[in-house]
Each structure stands twice: as structure tokens, then as C-alpha cells.
Design an enzyme around this catalytic site. Structure first.
Site, short mmCIF file in Angstrom:
data_model
loop_
_atom_site.label_atom_id
_atom_site.label_comp_id
_atom_site.label_asym_id
_atom_site.label_seq_id
_atom_site.Cartn_x
_atom_site.Cartn_y
_atom_site.Cartn_z
CG HIS A 427 -1.92 1.04 1.32
ND1 HIS A 427 -3.25 0.82 1.08
CD2 HIS A 427 -1.82 2.35 1.63
CE1 HIS A 427 -3.93 1.95 1.23
NE2 HIS A 427 -3.08 2.90 1.56
CD GLU A 428 1.44 3.56 3.72
OE1 GLU A 428 1.58 4.60 3.05
OE2 GLU A 428 0.46 3.36 4.45
CG HIS A 431 0.14 6.23 -0.68
ND1 HIS A 431 -0.90 6.91 -1.26
CD2 HIS A 431 -0.40 5.57 0.39
CE1 HIS A 431 -2.02 6.67 -0.58
NE2 HIS A 431 -1.74 5.86 0.42
CG HIS A 434 0.18 8.48 -7.29
ND1 HIS A 434 -1.09 8.60 -6.78
CD2 HIS A 434 0.19 9.24 -8.42
CE1 HIS A 434 -1.82 9.37 -7.58
NE2 HIS A 434 -1.06 9.78 -8.57
#
Length: 636
Positions: A427-428, A431, A434
Site C-alpha cells: 500500500h505505502e 503511494h 505515485h
């Protein structure tokens, strides 16, 4: 995610908590990783004891404290140049020079703030970095104040002047900034009115502040017996652990104790929530918006249809939710499924140990569909000091991705060798990727993506990881565990958050037409929504009617829908990538590279996810249906 450049909104972190649903049946036994040394689980290491290869490399931001101090002084000197532009923003050349100075100040202030706070997060008890964090915060406030004249001064220009600036080739780098200013102009009041609204800003924060103090500091809960018969004080943090118990009496007693406590405070909390809703209605009318909902969506340029499409599509999908609750009832072997059974484990307890190195390798394998260029940067992140891996004494809890423009992003973890930590890592790093691709392909102002887009990349990584694990797993119990884990994310992130969003819509609409919102009315609205969402397969216990009183998100009004839309968009992307291959990958990478160069809806639409239509939510629901079908087949 960094601060928003134009407004210098310092401190915005991408995803501090990864999972809405915490895996209920995981029994972890730690294994040593391939790193040179690990501190025993029974003893938290001091920061100085953490091996360098397990830490992030903040020296990529500043090599030492002297370099930070030098940049701090240079930024203070830059702030002195701002006054020269006051009352002079009328021609393209002056505005361009002012914007360039603003960007320079913003970049430096961001770097200083991010470094100081990440150093503070390494060991929150360290006084030196507590002080550095405060120093950077004061600088940020000073920068905000110094630059605050720019927007109202440009908006004071006549419409034809503003239109000429937008199309002026000398200001092409700032075209989107100026367009956004123009779009907001209809809701910018006179200087005197805006000054008055600014003065009541602290009053506007009062409902949320008061609720936070009551909910976090003053609310006291009774003791509840655990599985071993020990009386344990119920707290907000322990509540979910009680609901995950295999002992149904423990779950029931915790549930009843929690809501009996809130029921005693429902008049007070009802008054606080009413005050927050009244405040919202006041601001919407003062700023000339048709409704509070439309005011809340306006900042991201989101149509009201996006919000209503979400609710309407989820209503159509409620039979799926009710099919899942029926399956949960069957698997728990109970005559009636109650609200306190929603987090009960569906699979007998088993061990799943995943070291950090194993998690890292599995994430890399699962993200292969995104292509070699993506994986190359991801490997660079793992190998070149982007990640601070393990917990140490005084370290900030949770997980996040953060960083500053011009330097690679960073990820803070508190890794435990289990499944949840592996999904947190995926998940991190979503980020982080991105931010990296956005920063690498956009100028400073266009690089910052909105909160509406923020959870898409992170959740996409989770979806691909889950797809990989489900395809790889053949053992029925392990497969069922993963299916349950994923299905409950749909229940909590899509259905539950949409129900919250609908509650907010109903309560604000009632307030806007002058209807009273007594605690009894709030409870009635909330209870009826639960009945509607869960249907006849669920006993909707009367206690749940007061759950509205414990939801902090209701004081950040009309925000929760973004969890559901972000999850749906990510699920849609994942489905396209898995089924279409390279064309979908190219569209998705284009999305990551777009940053904030256009409005969020447009960026997603170009990449193949049209959130102005119900289609992405329907695609997410089709995935949820597939999960339920697989669970049913395993338990036929």
C-alpha cells in the site's frame, strides 16, 4: 503525499493506516530476516541500535544538520522578497515572477518541514527533533501568511484581465493555477467578508475539537471479560480486538458496553454534531453554494452526480452485501447473525509468518503486471533507503508515505512479520510510486495529486497483491482466509463508508430545510440505514442506532465517500490490468504520471476509469461477487 504547493498545506501524509479491516485470525511467530541483526520481539531497540540498512536515508534530503540550518536561513531571506509584489499583481511579467518566488519558497519550506518531522518521527521523545519540528512548523505558518495576498489580489482583477492572463503564453506553466482561481472566484467574497469569515475560523473548528476531547480523553468505558475470564478495561483501541474474539459472549458484551456508554452521552454528542452541521450550512450559504454537499465537492471539482452515483449503485448492490452476511452466518454456524459478529474470525486460527524480505519479494512478484519500468523504480525504492522498516523505541506508530519535491519519496513502517504488514508495504509503496512518477513527469505545481486520487495507487497495489496470492494459494484454509480478508475490505471500505456518506447527506439535507436533528432522529436515521444495508439476514441490534455518536469522520464532513470511490477506482484499474494487459497498464502509468495537472475526474477518465459514471463501482462489485462465489464453493 506532500503539502499542497499553492496553499502550503503542510503535513499531508499519504495513508497513515493501511487497512480498514484488521485480519482477525493471524497468529504470528517472528522469524529472523536476512538483515545482519534483529532486536528480539520482547525488547524494543533504541534508534541508535537499528542497523543502517533498515533505516531510510534522510541524508538524501539534507546531508547533515548544518545543511538544514543553511537552507532555513536562505528561506527566511527569500520571504523578505515577497513584500515587493504586494499590490502589484496586475501584469503577466510581475505575476510570473511572483509565482516563481512562491514556488521557490514552497519547495524549500516543504523540504525543511518534511525532514524535520521525519527526524522527529524516528524517535518522538528526542528533544532536539521535537524542537526542529516546531521550528519548521513556525516557518510554514510564516510562509503561508506572507503569501496569502496572492490569490485575493489576482482575483480582484476584472474578468477580461484574468482571462487574458490564463491564455498568455508567458504564463503557460501557471495556466491550471489561474483557471482554478477563476473557477473559485464566484465563491470568493469581498475582502471584508472574507476577513470576517477568517476570524471565525477557530469557532468553526470547535465542534470537531470538542468531540475529539470527549471521545478520546473524557469518555470512559467499563471493564469487559476476555476469553480467559480476565476483566479488561474497554477502550477505543481494544474494542476491535474484543469484536475479533472467537468467544461470542466476549463480542456481545464488548458491543453492548461500547454503545451503552455512548447512549449515555447521546444528547451531548448530538448537540456537538448538530453544531457541526449548522456550521456547514452557514458556510455554504455565506459562500453562495447551493448546498453543503456541493460546497464540499467543489474544491476537487467533483460533480454531485459522483456522490449520488456511488450511493445509488451501492443500493443496487445491497443483495451482494446481504449474500455475504448470509454466508458469514452459515460459516459461524449461528441461528442469528448479530452486529457483533461482523468481525468474528471465519477460519480456524493458523500461522502465517512473512518476513520483510519475503514480503518485499512477494510484492515485487505481484506487481509484475505493471511492467519492468515500474518494477525498476520499485526495486530502487527497496534498495536505496526509501523505507524505514522496523519499530524502535519512541518511533511514530502506523505507516505512511511522505516526501518533498526534488527528492525520492519515503515510507515509514513498523513492520511485523505478518500478512497485514505485507499489505501495508504494498500500500505505502503504491503511494510512493505515485509521488515518484508524478514528481518525475510534472513541474512542481502540477505534481501534487488530490486526496480524491490519493488512495487509488495504494489500493491498486493491494488488489494486485491479493490477486497474485489467491492464484498462488491452493490450500483451502489459507485461500479461505485470504478471501475473507479481501471480502471484509469491500464490506468496510465500500459499503460501510457509503452508508456513512448517505447518513451525512440525509442529515445535512434535513438541516438545510430547517428540520430538527434530535438525538432520537439521528439514531432513527442511522438505524434505518443499517437495516437497509444489511437486510433480513442480519439482526440489526438496537444498540447500533447510536454508532453515529462515535464516528470522528462526521466532523470532516463529506469526506468518507472518497474511501469508497478510491477503492472502486483501484479495483476497476486492477480488473482492467488483469484482463487487458499492456493497454490498461499504459493508461494506469499515465494516471500515475499526471499528478495534479488536471482535475481529478479528468485524470481518471483519461486513464480509463470514469468516476462520473457508475461503471467503476459496478466493476468493483463484480469483483466482490467473485470473492463471495469462491467462498461459497469452498464451503459447499
Amino acid at each position: 503525499m506532500r503539502m499542497i504547493p499553492f496553499a502550503l498545506s503542510i503535513g499531508l501524509l499519504a495513508c497513515c493506516t493501511m487497512q480498514t479491516f484488521q485480519a482477525p485470525v493471524l497468529a504470528v511467530e517472528s522469524k529472523p530476516s536476512q538483515f545482519t541483526r534483529r532486536i528480539p520481539m520482547t525488547q524494543l531497540a533504541k534508534r541508535s541500535e537499528i542497523p543502517v540498512e533498515q533505516r531510510w536515508k534522510l541524508e538524501d534530503l539534507f546531508p547533515n544538520q548544518k545543511a538544514w540550518d543553511q537552507e532555513y536561513q536562505a528561506t527566511k531571506e527569500l520571504l523578505k522578497k515577497v513584500d515587493a509584489y504586494q499590490s502589484k499583481l496586475q501584469d503577466a511579467a510581475t505575476i510570473k515572477a511572483c509565482f516563481a518566488l512562491e514556488d521557490e519558497i514552497s519547495v524549500h519550506t516543504e523540504r525543511l518541514y518534511v525532514y524535520a518531522n521525519m527526524k522527529h518521527h524516528e524517535d518522538t521523545a528526542e528533544a532536539e527533533f521535537q524542537a526542529l519540528s516546531e521550528k519548521s512548523k513556525k516557518l510554514s505558518v510564516e510562509a503561508n501568511e506572507s503569501l496569502s495576498f496572492i490569490v485575493p489580489e489576482i482575483l480582484s482583477l476584472a474578468d477580461d484581465q484574468l482571462n487574458a492572463l490564463i491564455v498568455n503564453p508567458d504564463l503557460s506553466l501557471y495556466k491550471h493555477t489561474l483557471e482554478e482561481m477563476k473557477r473559485q472566484k464566484a465563491h470568493v467574497l469581498s475582502k471584508a467578508e472574507e476577513a470576517l469569515l477568517a476570524q471565525v475560523g477557530n469557532l468553526a473548528q470547535a465542534p470537531g475539537t470538542i468531540f475529539g476531547m470527549l471521545n478520546n480523553a473524557d469518555m470512559k468505558f467499563p471493564k469487559v471479560k476476555n476469553e480467559h475470564g480476565e476483566e479488561i478495561e474497554l477502550t477505543q483501541g481494544r474494542y476491535i480486538q474484543f469484536l475479533e474474539s472467537k468467544d461470542r459472549d466476549v463480542r456481545k458484551n464488548a458491543f453492548e458496553a461500547m454503545y451503552a456508554t455512548y447512549a449515555k452521552q447521546k444528547n451531548t454528542i448530538g448537540a456537538i454534531l448538530n453544531a457541526n452541521i449548522t456550521k456547514n450550512v452557514f458556510y455554504a450559504r455565506a459562500k453562495k453554494y447551493p448546498s453543503v454537499l456541493e460546497m464540499s465537492l467543489y474544491g476537487d471539482n467533483i460533480s454531485k452526480d459522483v456522490y449520488t452515483n456511488l450511493i445509488d449503485t451501492i443500493h443496487e448492490s445491497l443483495p451482494l452485501m446481504q449474500r455475504y452476511t448470509k454466508l458469514r452466518k452459515k460459516l459461524l454456524k449461528v441461528d442469528e447473525l448479530h452486529m457483533y459478529d461482523l468481525f468474528a474470525p471465519l477460519v480456524d486460527e493458523f500461522k502465517m509468518d512473512i518476513t520483510y524480505d519475503e514480503a518485499k519479494n512477494m510484492v515485487l512478484e505481484s506487481l509484475k503486471p505493471l511492467g519492468e519500468s515500474y518494477l525498476k523504480v520499485l526495486k530502487q525504492g527497496f534498495n536505496d533507503g526509501w523505507v524505514d522498516i522496523y519499530e524502535n523505541e519512541g518511533k511514530r506508530s502506523g505507516a505512511y508515505s511522505w516526501g518533498a519535491f526534488g527528492t525520492h519519496p519515503y515510507v515509514l513502517l513498523n513492520h511485523k512479520d505478518n500478512l497485514n504488514s505485507m499489505f501495508t508495504l504494498a500500500h505505502e509503496m503504491g503511494h510512493a510510486m505515485h509521488s515518484y512518477l508524478s514528481d518525475s513527469n510534472q513541474p512542481y505545481r502540477e505534481a501534487q495529486y488530490t486526496i480524491f486520487l490519493a488512495e487509488v495507487a495504494s489500493t491498486l497495489n493491494e488488489a494486485l497483491l491479493m490477486d497474485y496470492m489467491l492464484k498462488k494459494t491452493t490450500e483451502p484454509k489459507a485461500k479461505m482466509f485470504l478471501l475473507t480478508y479481501y471480502a471484509d475490505q469491500f464490506r468496510t471500505t465500500v459499503f460501510r463508508q457509503t452508508m456513512f456518506a448517505e447518513f451525512e447527506k440525509i442529515t445535512h439535507e434535513k438541516a438545510e430545510v430547517g428540520e430538527s436533528l434530535t438525538p432520537q432522529e439521528l439514531s432513527s436515521i442511522y438505524y434505518n440505514l443499517n437495516k437497509q444495508y444489511f437486510g433480513n439476514e442480519m439482526v440489526v441490534d438496537k444498540d447500533i442506532e447510536v454508532e453515529w455518536a462515535r464516528i470522528p469522520h462526521f466532523y470532516n464532513s463529506f469526506y468518507v465517500y472518497k474511501y469508497a470511490t478510491g477503492f472502486s477506482a483501484a479495483t476497476s484499474f486492477a480488473k482492467q490490468i488483469i484482463s487487458e494487459g499492456q493497454p490498461a497498464v499504459d493508461r494506469y502509468l499515465g494516471f500515475l504520471q499526471s499528478g495534479g495537472s488536471d482535475y481529478s475526474i479528468n485524470i481518471l477518465k483519461k486513464a480509463g476509469v470514469d468516476m462520473s459514471s457508475p461503471e467503476p463501482i459496478k466493476q468493483a462489485m463484480s469483483v466482490f461477487k467473485e470473492l463471495i462465489e469462491q467462498m461459497e464453493q469452498l464451503n459447499a
